[in-house]
Each structure stands twice: as structure tokens, then as C-alpha cells.
Design a protein around this motif. Structure first.
Motif, PDB file in Angstrom:
ATOM      1  N   GLN A   1      33.773 -25.691   0.423  1.00 36.57           N
ATOM      2  CA  GLN A   1      34.045 -26.563   0.285  1.00 36.57           C
ATOM      3  C   GLN A   1      34.416 -26.903   2.003  1.00 36.57           C
ATOM      4  O   GLN A   1      34.806 -27.849   2.213  1.00 36.57           O
TER       5      GLN A   1
ATOM      6  N   GLN B   1      39.883 -37.199  -9.643  1.00 32.27           N
ATOM      7  CA  GLN B   1      39.885 -36.081 -10.368  1.00 32.27           C
ATOM      8  C   GLN B   1      38.700 -35.799 -10.840  1.00 32.27           C
ATOM      9  O   GLN B   1      37.875 -34.957 -10.476  1.00 32.27           O
ATOM     10  N   ARG B   2      37.857 -36.651 -10.822  1.00 31.77           N
ATOM     11  CA  ARG B   2      36.087 -35.934 -11.213  1.00 31.77           C
ATOM     12  C   ARG B   2      35.967 -35.711  -9.792  1.00 31.77           C
ATOM     13  O   ARG B   2      34.986 -34.051  -9.985  1.00 31.77           O
TER      14      ARG B   2
ATOM     15  N   ILE C   1      36.901 -27.992  -7.126  1.00 31.74           N
ATOM     16  CA  ILE C   1      37.442 -26.373  -7.071  1.00 31.74           C
ATOM     17  C   ILE C   1      36.030 -25.302  -8.149  1.00 31.74           C
ATOM     18  O   ILE C   1      36.594 -24.369  -7.248  1.00 31.74           O
ATOM     19  N   GLU C   2      35.238 -26.322  -8.953  1.00 27.28           N
ATOM     20  CA  GLU C   2      33.810 -24.931  -8.826  1.00 27.28           C
ATOM     21  C   GLU C   2      33.263 -24.470  -7.817  1.00 27.28           C
ATOM     22  O   GLU C   2      32.673 -23.304  -7.685  1.00 27.28           O
TER      23      GLU C   2
ATOM     24  N   GLN D   1      37.402 -34.076  -7.354  1.00 27.18           N
ATOM     25  CA  GLN D   1      37.791 -32.519  -7.031  1.00 27.18           C
ATOM     26  C   GLN D   1      38.110 -31.587  -8.337  1.00 27.18           C
ATOM     27  O   GLN D   1      37.590 -30.915  -8.169  1.00 27.18           O
ATOM     28  N   ALA D   2      37.837 -31.985 -10.039  1.00 29.01           N
ATOM     29  CA  ALA D   2      36.874 -30.770 -11.316  1.00 29.01           C
ATOM     30  C   ALA D   2      35.734 -30.283 -10.490  1.00 29.01           C
ATOM     31  O   ALA D   2      35.123 -29.309 -10.772  1.00 29.01           O
ATOM     32  N   GLN D   3      35.309 -30.477  -9.497  1.00 28.83           N
ATOM     33  CA  GLN D   3      33.399 -30.329  -9.414  1.00 28.83           C
ATOM     34  C   GLN D   3      34.150 -29.578  -7.944  1.00 28.83           C
ATOM     35  O   GLN D   3      32.820 -28.376  -7.182  1.00 28.83           O
TER      36      GLN D   3
ATOM     37  N   ALA E   1      27.545 -26.914  -9.436  1.00 32.83           N
ATOM     38  CA  ALA E   1      29.198 -28.052  -8.441  1.00 32.83           C
ATOM     39  C   ALA E   1      29.017 -28.463  -6.797  1.00 32.83           C
ATOM     40  O   ALA E   1      29.258 -29.646  -7.265  1.00 32.83           O
TER      41      ALA E   1
ATOM     42  N   ALA F   1      41.113 -34.688  -2.089  1.00 33.30           N
ATOM     43  CA  ALA F   1      40.313 -33.918  -3.387  1.00 33.30           C
ATOM     44  C   ALA F   1      40.912 -32.637  -3.182  1.00 33.30           C
ATOM     45  O   ALA F   1      40.890 -31.951  -4.356  1.00 33.30           O
ATOM     46  N   CYS F   2      39.691 -32.480  -1.781  1.00 30.99           N
ATOM     47  CA  CYS F   2      39.085 -30.540  -1.246  1.00 30.99           C
ATOM     48  C   CYS F   2      40.279 -30.517  -0.298  1.00 30.99           C
ATOM     49  O   CYS F   2      39.758 -29.327   0.007  1.00 30.99           O
TER      50      CYS F   2
ATOM     51  N   GLU G   1      26.983 -21.912 -11.904  1.00 30.30           N
ATOM     52  CA  GLU G   1      28.032 -22.536 -12.055  1.00 30.30           C
ATOM     53  C   GLU G   1      28.445 -23.483 -10.962  1.00 30.30           C
ATOM     54  O   GLU G   1      28.634 -24.167 -10.641  1.00 30.30           O
TER      55      GLU G   1
END
Length: 281
Positions: free
Chosen positions: A256, A242-243, A249-250, A245-247, A199, A231-232, A195
Motif C-alpha cells: 500500500q 471504490q473498485r 485493502i487486500e 479501494q476494494a483491491q 489483489a 482511495a489508498c 489473496e
């Protein structure tokens, strides 16, 4: 009477010839009425009795000697056993005085000490590993910084004031330094599961897509890069994507950090390009 005396004398003489004494022979004849056969039997019985008594006396003497010897031996054994027991007791007492805790307790304490020693050693190794990774990460950042400086070296407008020969020498030196810098391999691998790997791949795809649009619209690319960076970032300082940031976070914590550093470098390059008005990507 004379004939009887002669007969008795003859019997006595005959008994004497057998080895008996005269007095013994006469007493034996008197007890047996001067019967030769009975006298001999009587003498033999007496002899056997004496021999038996003699043997009995010898056996008694031997028994007494054996008892005395046994008594001495037993006394010696008891004395030796007492001495040995006393010595063992003294040794045990000395051992007890020198060891205040049971053997099992000492062994358990040694195992605990060894366990603590191993844990302390592993903690120290872990600290050194983290320090090694941090140092390698700093070297990696230093390499990226040098490559970025050399890649944007031609953007400096002051170079245009130099002559062609000087610019050529400077560019040759910059290219040589770039080659030497890229020859340095600094790699800090980050363990990732499937995962996290997926990401990170999605994040890199989004960043590459943003860079590809840079030549068409520098201003919008800069704003999009800022949204990615916000976002990071631990603290949001403006609008975020948002898109993206969602990636992010994983991703792993190390990834990061690298993503934030990469986005910050891109913004620096864009700002430098805006100042020189000669963007080169």
C-alpha cells in the motif's frame, strides 16, 4: 613288708623311667594301691588334664588378647567415624553457609536468565531487520526518484535555448546516469499470500490501464489518479474509486505504501507535463 616295698620300689623306678618324678610316681601308686596299670592310667589322666587346662588357659589368654585388640580397633573406628562425620558435618555446614538457595532454584533462575537473554537478543535482531528494510526502502525510493528525474529531463523547455552541441552532451550525460542508476538493484521482497498477490496484480492492472489513457486525455487521467490516491490514503481528501479501494485493502501494508508513492509520482509527472505542454510517456 620288705617284698612289698621292693615291689613298690620297682614300680616307682619303672614310672621314673617313663619320665615322671619320684614324688609323683609314689603318689600315683598310693592312690591306685600300687597297681602299675592303674598308676599309669592315673598319671596319663592327670597329664591330659594338665595339658587340657594349659590349652584352656592359652585359649583364654588368646581370647583376652583378641578382645583387647578388637576393643582398640573399635575405639579407633569410632574415633575415625566421629572425625569423618564431624568433617562432613563441617563441610555441609560450610556449603550451606555459602549457598543461601537450593540448587534447583539456582538452575531455574539460570534458565530464566538465559530465556530473557534470548528474547532480548531476538528483539534486538528484529529491530535491526526492520531498520534494514526501512533503509533498503529508502534506497529504493531514491532510485525511483532519480530515474523519474532523468526520464523527464528532456521536458525542461530551457534546454531548447542551448546549442545543439550542448544539448547533445547533456543528453548523453543524462543517458549515462540513467544506465548507471538502473544498474543498481535494490529489492525488498514482501511476503504475500495468494489473496494479497492477486489483489496487488489487480491494482497494477488498474494503474497500467490509467497510464495507457494518459496520452488521450491528460486531465481525466490526472483526476482518476487522484481518486486512486485518495482511495489508498489513510485520510480521504476527495472522491475515491471504490473498485480500486476494494483491491488496495487486500494488499499488504508495504504494498500500500508503494502504491501511494507510485500514484504520487504519476501525478507529479502529469503536472510537470501540463507546465511544459510537452507530455512524453
Amino acid at each position: 613288708g620288705s617284698r612289698l616295698t621292693d615291689k613298690a620300689q620297682a614300680v616307682v623306678d619303672e614310672l621314673v623311667s617313663f619320665g615322671y618324678g619320684v614324688q609323683t610316681a609314689v603318689e600315683a601308686l598310693q592312690k591306685t594301691d600300687f597297681n602299675m596299670d592303674k598308676a599309669c592310667d592315673h598319671l596319663l589322666a592327670e597329664q591330659r588334664k594338665k595339658e587340657k587346662e594349659g590349652k584352656k588357659g592359652e585359649k583364654e589368654k588368646e581370647s583376652k588378647k583378641e578382645e583387647e585388640t578388637k576393643t582398640k580397633t573399635d575405639n579407633g573406628s569410632v574415633s575415625s567415624a566421629s572425625s569423618t562425620s564431624g568433617s562432613q558435618h563441617a563441610n555441609m555446614s560450610a556449603a550451606n553457609n555459602t549457598r543461601d538457595v537450593p540448587v534447583r532454584l539456582v538452575r531455574n533462575r539460570s534458565i530464566d536468565d538465559f530465556n530473557d537473554q534470548m528474547v532480548h537478543m531476538l528483539d534486538e535482531i528484529e529491530r535491526r531487520v526492520e531498520q534494514l528494510r526501512e533503509t533498503a526502502g529508502l534506497l529504493e525510493q531514491e532510485k525511483e526518484s532519480i530515474v523519474d528525474m532523468l526520464a523527464n529531463f528532456n521536458l525542461n523547455t530551457e534546454l531548447m535555448r542551448l546549442g545543439a552541441g550542448d544539448r547533445e552532451d547533456i543528453n548523453a550525460t543524462a543517458n549515462r546516469l540513467m544506465a548507471r542508476t538502473r544498474a543498481v538493484e535494490v529489492l525488498v521482497s514482501t511476503p504475500r499470500n495468494s489473496e494479497q498477490q492477486q489483489a496487488l496484480s489487480q491494482v497494477n492492472t488498474l494503474i497500467e490501464g490509467m497510464i495507457n489513457k494518459m496520452s488521450d486525455d491528460l486531465t481525466n487521467t490526472k483526476e482518476q489518479c487522484r481518486r486512486f490516491l485518495n482511495a489508498c490514503s489513510p485520510e480521504e481528501t476527495g472522491p475515491i474509486d471504490q473498485r480500486f479501494q476494494a483491491q488496495v485493502i487486500e494488499c499488504t501494508a508495504d504494498d500500500q505504501k508503494k502504491i501511494r508513492r507510485k500514484l504520487a509520482q504519476i501525478i507529479t509527472q502529469i503536472e510537470r507535463a501540463e507546465r511544459t505542454c510537452i507530455p512524453q510517456w
